[in-house]
Enzyme design. Structure first.
Site, PDB file in Angstrom:
ATOM      1  N   TYR A  94       0.834  -1.201   0.000  1.00 45.55           N
ATOM      2  CA  TYR A  94       0.000   0.000   0.000  1.00 45.55           C
ATOM      3  C   TYR A  94       0.869   1.252   0.000  1.00 45.55           C
ATOM      4  O   TYR A  94       0.675   2.166  -0.803  1.00 45.55           O
ATOM      5  CB  TYR A  94      -0.933  -0.018   1.209  1.00 45.55           C
ATOM      6  N   LYS A  98       1.210   4.127  -2.986  1.00 44.85           N
ATOM      7  CA  LYS A  98       0.839   5.523  -2.760  1.00 44.85           C
ATOM      8  C   LYS A  98       2.041   6.458  -2.916  1.00 44.85           C
ATOM      9  O   LYS A  98       1.888   7.593  -3.366  1.00 44.85           O
ATOM     10  CB  LYS A  98       0.170   5.674  -1.395  1.00 44.85           C
TER      11      LYS A  98
END
Length: 195
Positions: A94, A98
């Site tokens: 994740y 990002k």
């Protein structure tokens, strides 16, 4: 709903919207947040996370570019995450997706400025969505709240307000990002993100 793993659907849906009404503002606000320890690789989850959190916004923005250019004042706002600028335990996929989205946004900003299109990323801390409130419940959530200077998670309306600000007519010279908590909080006492 648009499946961000389906490249054909992305092109078709964006073209259908652009043809019907034009596109002057694009907010990429989708994300997959399955977490796992970095020392226990989960290739399937890693690849899916990258497809949804990075490749999807890139392809949507690229498909929207002709319409953003035609508007003469296009705005791309990518919703990234605090996990893209600070390390958070078990957020390898994740966080990497990002962080890459923030860099992609910067590339879009410098490449698309000549068309009158700005690109910005918002990197919020945990936002009080149903998914996040489950994932950040209990002691984990309490500790996270204590680590945020204002002592709470961001509210969806606060992220929307930041996006409205970046989409406004007078933001022609604000691009790149991420725009987040440490920068904005001093000015607005907002728990948006860390930059």
């Amino acid at each position: 709903m648009l499946d961000l793993e389906d490249t054909g659907a992305i092109a078709s849906v964006v073209d259908r919207i652009g043809t019907a009404m034009g596109i002057d503002i694009l907010v990429n606000n989708a994300g997959l947040g399955i977490v796992f320890p970095a020392g226990e690789p989960n290739i399937e989850v890693w690849d899916k996370t990258m497809r949804i959190n990075l490749r999807g916004p890139w392809l949507v923005a690229a498909a929207a570019l002709p319409y953003l250019k035609a508007s003469g004042r296009g705005r791309v706002i990518n919703i990234s995450s605090q996990a893209g600028v600070v390390a958070i335990e078990e957020h390898a996929a994740y966080g990497a997706s990002k962080a890459a989205l923030i860099n992609l946004t910067k590339v879009m900003a410098i490449e698309w400025a000549k068309f009158g299109t700005t690109a910005n990323a918002i990197a919020p801390t945990v936002v009080e969505t149903p998914m996040a409130l489950v994932g950040w419940s209990g002691e984990k959530g309490e500790k996270a709240r204590r680590d945020i200077p204002v002592g709470r998670f961001a509210r969806p309306a606060e992220i929307a307000a930041a996006a409205r600000h970046l989409a406004s007519e007078d933001r022609n010279h604000q691009w790149g990002g991420p725009h987040g908590r440490w920068r904005l909080q001093r000015l607005e006492a907002s728990p948006l993100a860390v930059s």
